[in-house]
Write an enzyme that holds these catalytic residues in place. Structure first.
Site, PDB file in Angstrom:
ATOM      1  N   ASP A 116       0.804  -1.225   0.000  1.00 11.94           N
ATOM      2  CA  ASP A 116       0.000   0.000   0.000  1.00 11.94           C
ATOM      3  C   ASP A 116       0.837   1.275   0.000  1.00 11.94           C
ATOM      4  O   ASP A 116       0.440   2.303   0.554  1.00 11.94           O
ATOM      5  CB  ASP A 116      -0.963   0.017   1.212  1.00 11.94           C
ATOM      6  CG  ASP A 116      -1.878  -1.193   1.212  1.00 11.94           C
ATOM      7  OD1 ASP A 116      -2.212  -1.666   0.122  1.00 11.94           O
ATOM      8  OD2 ASP A 116      -2.263  -1.657   2.309  1.00 11.94           O
TER       9      ASP A 116
ATOM     10  N   LYS B 108       1.784   2.230  -5.073  1.00 13.44           N
ATOM     11  CA  LYS B 108       2.335   1.713  -6.344  1.00 13.44           C
ATOM     12  C   LYS B 108       1.397   1.996  -7.529  1.00 13.44           C
ATOM     13  O   LYS B 108       1.848   2.360  -8.610  1.00 13.44           O
ATOM     14  CB  LYS B 108       2.557   0.185  -6.248  1.00 13.44           C
ATOM     15  CG  LYS B 108       3.539  -0.211  -5.158  1.00 13.44           C
ATOM     16  CD  LYS B 108       3.589  -1.715  -4.983  1.00 13.44           C
ATOM     17  CE  LYS B 108       2.358  -2.334  -4.380  1.00 13.44           C
ATOM     18  NZ  LYS B 108       2.074  -1.998  -2.980  1.00 13.44           N
TER      19      LYS B 108
ATOM     20  N   GLY C  48      -4.561  -4.194  -3.801  1.00  8.09           N
ATOM     21  CA  GLY C  48      -5.549  -3.155  -4.106  1.00  8.09           C
ATOM     22  C   GLY C  48      -4.758  -1.923  -4.496  1.00  8.09           C
ATOM     23  O   GLY C  48      -4.110  -1.312  -3.648  1.00  8.09           O
ATOM     24  N   HIS C  49      -4.733  -1.603  -5.772  1.00  9.93           N
ATOM     25  CA  HIS C  49      -3.936  -0.485  -6.273  1.00  9.93           C
ATOM     26  C   HIS C  49      -4.878   0.643  -6.686  1.00  9.93           C
ATOM     27  O   HIS C  49      -5.684   0.486  -7.604  1.00  9.93           O
ATOM     28  CB  HIS C  49      -3.071  -0.940  -7.463  1.00  9.93           C
ATOM     29  CG  HIS C  49      -2.051  -1.968  -7.074  1.00  9.93           C
ATOM     30  ND1 HIS C  49      -1.246  -2.627  -7.975  1.00  9.93           N
ATOM     31  CD2 HIS C  49      -1.690  -2.447  -5.856  1.00  9.93           C
ATOM     32  CE1 HIS C  49      -0.457  -3.459  -7.329  1.00  9.93           C
ATOM     33  NE2 HIS C  49      -0.707  -3.379  -6.042  1.00  9.93           N
TER      34      HIS C  49
ATOM     35  N   GLN D 246       1.949  -5.997  -3.308  1.00  7.63           N
ATOM     36  CA  GLN D 246       2.399  -6.103  -1.912  1.00  7.63           C
ATOM     37  C   GLN D 246       3.671  -5.267  -1.727  1.00  7.63           C
ATOM     38  O   GLN D 246       3.872  -4.328  -2.470  1.00  7.63           O
ATOM     39  CB  GLN D 246       2.625  -7.564  -1.507  1.00  7.63           C
ATOM     40  CG  GLN D 246       1.342  -8.387  -1.377  1.00  7.63           C
ATOM     41  CD  GLN D 246       0.763  -8.828  -2.707  1.00  7.63           C
ATOM     42  OE1 GLN D 246       1.431  -9.493  -3.481  1.00  7.63           O
ATOM     43  NE2 GLN D 246      -0.458  -8.456  -2.972  1.00  7.63           N
TER      44      GLN D 246
HETATM   45  P1  GDP Z   1      -0.811   0.413  -3.541  1.00  5.58           P
HETATM   46  O1  GDP Z   1      -1.425  -0.872  -3.124  1.00  5.58           O
HETATM   47  O2  GDP Z   1       0.660   0.443  -3.307  1.00  5.58           O
HETATM   48  O3  GDP Z   1      -1.158   0.794  -4.960  1.00  5.58           O
HETATM   49  O4  GDP Z   1      -1.438   1.526  -2.599  1.00  5.58           O
HETATM   50  P2  GDP Z   1      -2.991   1.660  -2.168  1.00  5.58           P
HETATM   51  O5  GDP Z   1      -3.773   2.098  -3.333  1.00  5.58           O
HETATM   52  O6  GDP Z   1      -3.447   0.428  -1.464  1.00  5.58           O
HETATM   53  O7  GDP Z   1      -2.880   2.751  -1.039  1.00  5.58           O
HETATM   54  C1  GDP Z   1      -2.332   4.001  -1.277  1.00  5.58           C
HETATM   55  C2  GDP Z   1      -3.383   5.076  -0.931  1.00  5.58           C
HETATM   56  O8  GDP Z   1      -2.748   6.335  -0.848  1.00  5.58           O
HETATM   57  C3  GDP Z   1      -4.452   5.229  -1.998  1.00  5.58           C
HETATM   58  O9  GDP Z   1      -5.639   5.611  -1.367  1.00  5.58           O
HETATM   59  C4  GDP Z   1      -3.912   6.366  -2.869  1.00  5.58           C
HETATM   60  O10 GDP Z   1      -4.937   7.073  -3.529  1.00  5.58           O
HETATM   61  C5  GDP Z   1      -3.254   7.212  -1.833  1.00  5.58           C
HETATM   62  N1  GDP Z   1      -2.075   7.978  -2.290  1.00  5.58           N
HETATM   63  C6  GDP Z   1      -1.067   7.602  -3.117  1.00  5.58           C
HETATM   64  N2  GDP Z   1      -0.108   8.540  -3.163  1.00  5.58           N
HETATM   65  C7  GDP Z   1      -0.523   9.536  -2.366  1.00  5.58           C
HETATM   66  C8  GDP Z   1       0.053  10.791  -1.971  1.00  5.58           C
HETATM   67  O11 GDP Z   1       1.147  11.158  -2.354  1.00  5.58           O
HETATM   68  N3  GDP Z   1      -0.671  11.545  -1.097  1.00  5.58           N
HETATM   69  C9  GDP Z   1      -1.880  11.165  -0.607  1.00  5.58           C
HETATM   70  N4  GDP Z   1      -2.513  11.969   0.241  1.00  5.58           N
HETATM   71  N5  GDP Z   1      -2.440  10.003  -0.964  1.00  5.58           N
HETATM   72  C10 GDP Z   1      -1.766   9.190  -1.810  1.00  5.58           C
HETATM   73  P1  IMO Z   2      -0.897  -4.142  -2.315  1.00  7.81           P
HETATM   74  O1  IMO Z   2      -0.456  -4.673  -3.652  1.00  7.81           O
HETATM   75  C1  IMO Z   2      -0.950  -4.594   2.004  1.00  7.81           C
HETATM   76  C2  IMO Z   2      -0.994  -8.689   3.551  1.00  7.81           C
HETATM   77  C3  IMO Z   2      -2.229  -9.188   4.260  1.00  7.81           C
HETATM   78  C4  IMO Z   2      -1.609 -10.189   5.222  1.00  7.81           C
HETATM   79  C5  IMO Z   2      -0.496 -10.796   4.401  1.00  7.81           C
HETATM   80  C6  IMO Z   2      -0.851 -12.112   3.728  1.00  7.81           C
HETATM   81  O2  IMO Z   2      -2.184  -3.413  -2.366  1.00  7.81           O
HETATM   82  O3  IMO Z   2       0.207  -3.384  -1.679  1.00  7.81           O
HETATM   83  P2  IMO Z   2      -2.403 -12.801   1.693  1.00  7.81           P
HETATM   84  O4  IMO Z   2      -3.823 -12.485   1.373  1.00  7.81           O
HETATM   85  O5  IMO Z   2      -1.431 -12.352   0.660  1.00  7.81           O
HETATM   86  O6  IMO Z   2      -2.192 -14.241   2.042  1.00  7.81           O
HETATM   87  O7  IMO Z   2      -2.078 -11.980   3.044  1.00  7.81           O
HETATM   88  O8  IMO Z   2      -0.153  -9.836   3.416  1.00  7.81           O
HETATM   89  N1  IMO Z   2      -1.229  -8.164   2.192  1.00  7.81           N
HETATM   90  C7  IMO Z   2      -1.161  -6.867   1.876  1.00  7.81           C
HETATM   91  N2  IMO Z   2      -0.972  -5.787   2.653  1.00  7.81           N
HETATM   92  N3  IMO Z   2      -1.066  -4.466   0.666  1.00  7.81           N
HETATM   93  C8  IMO Z   2      -1.241  -5.545  -0.127  1.00  7.81           C
HETATM   94  O9  IMO Z   2      -1.222  -5.465  -1.466  1.00  7.81           O
HETATM   95  C9  IMO Z   2      -1.332  -6.815   0.474  1.00  7.81           C
HETATM   96  N4  IMO Z   2      -1.524  -8.082   0.016  1.00  7.81           N
HETATM   97  C10 IMO Z   2      -1.446  -8.885   1.067  1.00  7.81           C
HETATM   98  O10 IMO Z   2      -2.899  -8.149   4.935  1.00  7.81           O
HETATM   99  O11 IMO Z   2      -1.030  -9.508   6.307  1.00  7.81           O
HETATM  100 MG    MG Z   3      -2.884  -1.567  -1.800  1.00  7.86          MG
END
Ligand code: GDP
Ligand code: IMO
Ligand code: MG
Length: 421
Positions: free
Chosen positions: A12, A15, A39-40, A221
């Site tokens: 998270d 990416k 979840g991207h 991840q």
């Molecule tokens: P990912 O899994 O690495 O793609 O990240 P996620 O989407 O799960 O979580 C990142 C969260 O931060 C999302 O809600 C994005 O919209 C938000 N986000 C990403 N970059 C920034 C930033 O520079 N500032 C803020 N405020 N939010 C951001």
């Molecule tokens: P993105 O791509 C954050 C965590 C789960 C759990 C562990 C194992 O959005 O960054 P799994 O379902 O893979 O067997 O869970 O890894 N986890 C993540 N945490 N971002 C993710 O993906 C994750 N995918 C799995 O919460 O601790």
């Molecule tokens: Mg994510």
């Protein structure tokens, strides 16, 4: 030529946004591991979209996208995602390709994930319950069904055999779940999947590379969730680090050029497991609130803490990171003071290396304080506009980890990113 974007923390890191930002510079975006546990989040025409399996380049007309063999693919989630993407006018039959070697997640994998977590009780991983662990176990256990198998006339028979094996495991767990609804959805989604572009992924990508096309490998991840190098056993089941690019796409290591590592300006983790800089206090709560730190896939509150430079330097080493991209710097705008972790105090001894088994030790982070910049940064477009105190914070991080931050993201929007220097 292949570059990569991957996470340096526990997932998270942002990416999705970063891949979406760089996508116009590439011809092909390829996901190399993970599955619907990811979840991207990206913003397209100011609308929020969360992608789980489709690469984050899908909204760029000239960029094609590949789901690589290293991914575990849930057809049901894929169908839903394709519907969302199509509602933005994207034609997935034109710009999405799937390797025939990609392993399938079947409904019983989800049931097994649940059963395994229940059996672990207090020691549960905090899995996303998407069937990831069981699906990768079937890959290494040489039982899995793969996307290419869908074209076989006896696919239903292969499925029934696998289901029977899973049923025995579920019986051992003493776990019962009515999967009939999931199964109906699964077979509907399988019919849909068969209409998409299923390709020989390794030839597909190597052919593009040979033609001089630019490829971006997208990780899911984060490095600290890597099955080998993360905080085992509280990890996911794939190699999230750059080593996974070669095995997850079928490309040679000498093709890889830049490895862009994404880190938040602070740190979060969702699920169980060690997190040395976690803040179980009002500051942690403030980070969660300001950063909207709730899982994009499961909605669970993310655990929040200060940036951990011991873990970050380790992640840069394992991945061969050439550039660091720092996200969510704007979330620190309101803090009077900030801390960064420069060492671990492990059972009374100061260490700068990530230990073999974090759970077996009492780890206290050694923290260095910084003055917060205490001003709004979300409107900044250039590095010069960023506050000096933020620059000092970033310079300290550059020096500690031995790699420079090349971009600072200052908001979730596509245009909220500042190039350094
Ligand atoms: P990912 O899994 O690495 O793609 O990240 P996620 O989407 O799960 O979580 C990142 C969260 O931060 C999302 O809600 C994005 O919209 C938000 N986000 C990403 N970059 C920034 C930033 O520079 N500032 C803020 N405020 N939010 C951001
Ligand atoms: P993105 O791509 C954050 C965590 C789960 C759990 C562990 C194992 O959005 O960054 P799994 O379902 O893979 O067997 O869970 O890894 N986890 C993540 N945490 N971002 C993710 O993906 C994750 N995918 C799995 O919460 O601790
Ligand atoms: Mg994510």
């Amino acid at each position: 030529m292949v570059d990569a974007i991957l996470g340096l923390q526990w997932g998270d890191e942002g990416k999705g946004k970063i891949v979406d930002y760089f996508a116009p510079q590439y011809d092909l975006i390829a996901r190399f591991q993970g599955g619907p546990n990811a979840g991207h989040t990206l913003y397209v025409a100011d609308k929020k979209v969360v992608l789980h399996q489709i690469p984050s380049g899908v909204f760029h007309e000239k960029t094609i996208n590949l789901i690589g063999n290293g991914v575990v693919l849930d057809p049901v989630t894929l169908k839903k995602e394709c519907d969302i993407v199509a509602s933005f006018g994207v034609d997935v039959r034109k710009n999405l390709f799937i390797s025939q070697r990609t392993n399938l997640i079947v409904p019983t994998h989800r049931a097994l994930d649940k059963a395994s977590e229940l059996a672990k009780g207090h020691d549960k991983i905090g899995s996303t319950l998407k069937g990831i662990g069981p699906a990768y176990m079937d890959k290494t256990g040489r039982n899995a069904l793969r996307v290419g198998d869908l074209q076989s006339p006896d696919f239903k028979q292969q499925y029934a055999q696998l289901k029977q094996k899973h049923q025995q495991l579920l019986d051992n767990f003493n776990f019962e779940e009515d999967i009939s609804v999931w199964e109906t959805e699964f077979f509907e989604a399988v019919e849909f999947l068969k209409t998409l572009n299923i390709v020989n992924g390794e030839y597909f990508i190597n052919d593009k590379i040979a033609k001089g096309k630019k490829v971006l490998a997208e990780g899911a991840q984060g490095s600290m969730l890597d099955v080998d190098f993360g905080t085992f056993p509280f990890v996911t089941s794939s190699n999230t680090t750059s080593s996974g690019i070669c095995s997850g796409l079928g490309i040679a290591p000498q093709q890889i050029r830049d490895v862009m590592g994404v880190t938040k300006a602070y740190c979060t983790r969702v699920g169980s497991g060690p997190f040395p800089t976690e803040l179980n206090d009002a500051t942690g709560e403030e980070l969660r609130k300001l950063g909207s730190e709730f899982g994009a896939t499961t909605g669970r509150p993310r655990r929040c803490g200060w940036i951990d430079l011991v873990a970050l330097r380790y992640a840069c080493m394992i991945n061969g990171v050439t550039k660091v991209i720092m996200t969510k710097a704007d979330i620190l705008d309101k803090f009077e003071s900030l801390q960064v972790c420069t060492a671990y105090d492990i059972d009374g001894k100061e260490e700068k290396e990530v230990p073999f088994q974090m759970m077996r030790h009492t780890i206290t982070p050694v923290l260095k304080s910084f003055n917060g910049w205490n001003c709004d940064t979300i409107a900044a477009k250039t590095f010069a506009e960023l506050p000096e105190k933020m620059k000092s914070y970033v310079t300290f991080i550059n020096e500690y980890i031995g790699v420079n931050v090349s971009h600072i993201s200052n908001g979730p929007g596509r245009d909220q990113i500042v190039s350094v220097g």
